[in-house]
Design an enzyme around this catalytic site. Structure first.
Site, PDB file in Angstrom:
ATOM      1  N   GLU A   8       0.799  -1.156   0.039  1.00  0.00           N
ATOM      2  CA  GLU A   8      -0.166  -0.095  -0.079  1.00  0.00           C
ATOM      3  C   GLU A   8       0.803   1.186  -0.074  1.00  0.00           C
ATOM      4  O   GLU A   8       0.726   2.368  -0.462  1.00  0.00           O
ATOM      5  CB  GLU A   8      -0.685   0.085   1.078  1.00  0.00           C
ATOM      6  CG  GLU A   8      -2.057  -1.046   1.330  1.00  0.00           C
ATOM      7  CD  GLU A   8      -2.980  -0.856   2.427  1.00  0.00           C
ATOM      8  OE1 GLU A   8      -4.199  -0.635   2.026  1.00  0.00           O
ATOM      9  OE2 GLU A   8      -2.568  -1.127   3.703  1.00  0.00           O
ATOM     10  N   TYR A  54     -16.085  27.037   1.090  1.00  0.00           N
ATOM     11  CA  TYR A  54     -15.805  25.240   0.940  1.00  0.00           C
ATOM     12  C   TYR A  54     -14.762  24.903   0.133  1.00  0.00           C
ATOM     13  O   TYR A  54     -13.917  24.048   0.486  1.00  0.00           O
ATOM     14  CB  TYR A  54     -17.423  24.903   0.192  1.00  0.00           C
ATOM     15  CG  TYR A  54     -18.242  25.512   0.188  1.00  0.00           C
ATOM     16  CD1 TYR A  54     -18.946  26.385  -0.599  1.00  0.00           C
ATOM     17  CD2 TYR A  54     -19.197  25.328   1.542  1.00  0.00           C
ATOM     18  CE1 TYR A  54     -20.177  26.799  -0.478  1.00  0.00           C
ATOM     19  CE2 TYR A  54     -20.236  25.604   1.799  1.00  0.00           C
ATOM     20  CZ  TYR A  54     -20.826  26.605   0.913  1.00  0.00           C
ATOM     21  OH  TYR A  54     -22.278  27.301   1.064  1.00  0.00           O
ATOM     22  N   GLU A  88      -8.091   6.330  10.512  1.00  0.00           N
ATOM     23  CA  GLU A  88      -8.508   6.990  11.897  1.00  0.00           C
ATOM     24  C   GLU A  88      -7.561   8.054  12.184  1.00  0.00           C
ATOM     25  O   GLU A  88      -7.985   8.950  12.631  1.00  0.00           O
ATOM     26  CB  GLU A  88      -8.210   5.881  12.783  1.00  0.00           C
ATOM     27  CG  GLU A  88      -9.146   4.774  12.998  1.00  0.00           C
ATOM     28  CD  GLU A  88      -8.803   3.591  12.252  1.00  0.00           C
ATOM     29  OE1 GLU A  88      -9.591   2.629  12.268  1.00  0.00           O
ATOM     30  OE2 GLU A  88      -7.959   3.564  11.457  1.00  0.00           O
ATOM     31  N   LYS A 142     -12.784   4.441   2.821  1.00  0.00           N
ATOM     32  CA  LYS A 142     -11.605   3.710   2.049  1.00  0.00           C
ATOM     33  C   LYS A 142     -12.092   2.755   1.019  1.00  0.00           C
ATOM     34  O   LYS A 142     -12.378   1.513   1.331  1.00  0.00           O
ATOM     35  CB  LYS A 142     -10.465   3.137   3.023  1.00  0.00           C
ATOM     36  CG  LYS A 142      -9.255   2.840   1.838  1.00  0.00           C
ATOM     37  CD  LYS A 142      -8.121   2.539   3.032  1.00  0.00           C
ATOM     38  CE  LYS A 142      -7.110   2.020   2.227  1.00  0.00           C
ATOM     39  NZ  LYS A 142      -5.843   1.431   3.166  1.00  0.00           N
TER      40      LYS A 142
END
Length: 116
Positions: A21, A53, A73, A98
């Site tokens: 990854e 925004y 997290e 994810k």
């Protein structure tokens, strides 16, 4: 409570705990809910009183992509902290998804709420 919403913010970044990854970019999808008193901006039609925004989105993307992160997290906590401290929102809900992380699921994710 008024809220400013950003949904489906896609961020391509290096994220994950496995060695494979850390060699590629993956897409995270974020939903942000931010408490913001919109009355002054609306009453005077004044951009300076609004929570922008675009500015928030760009800062969140920068924060997530500036260095590799292992956990979603951690992404959620860093984004919440940034919004509370840099944009002075009194409350925020951050959802980080994810897609494709688990073969049998469309996406996995976390959702947190933080306040000042």
């Amino acid at each position: 409570m008024d809220k400013v919403l950003i949904t489906g913010l896609q961020v391509d970044t290096v994220i994950g705990i496995y060695d494979w990854e850390k060699q590629l970019h993956q897409t995270l999808v974020l939903d942000l809910e931010m408490a913001w008193d919109n009355r002054a901006a609306a009453e005077h039609d004044d951009y300076q009183q609004a929570l922008c925004y675009e500015t928030v989105s760009k800062r969140v993307v920068q924060l997530i992509t500036e260095k590799p992160i292992e956990l979603i997290e951690t992404v959620a906590e860093r984004v919440a902290h940034c919004l509370l401290e840099e944009f002075f929102v009194p409350w925020v809900k951050v959802r980080v998804m994810k897609p494709g992380a688990v073969a049998a699921a469309q996406a996995v994710g976390v959702e947190i709420e933080r306040s000042r």
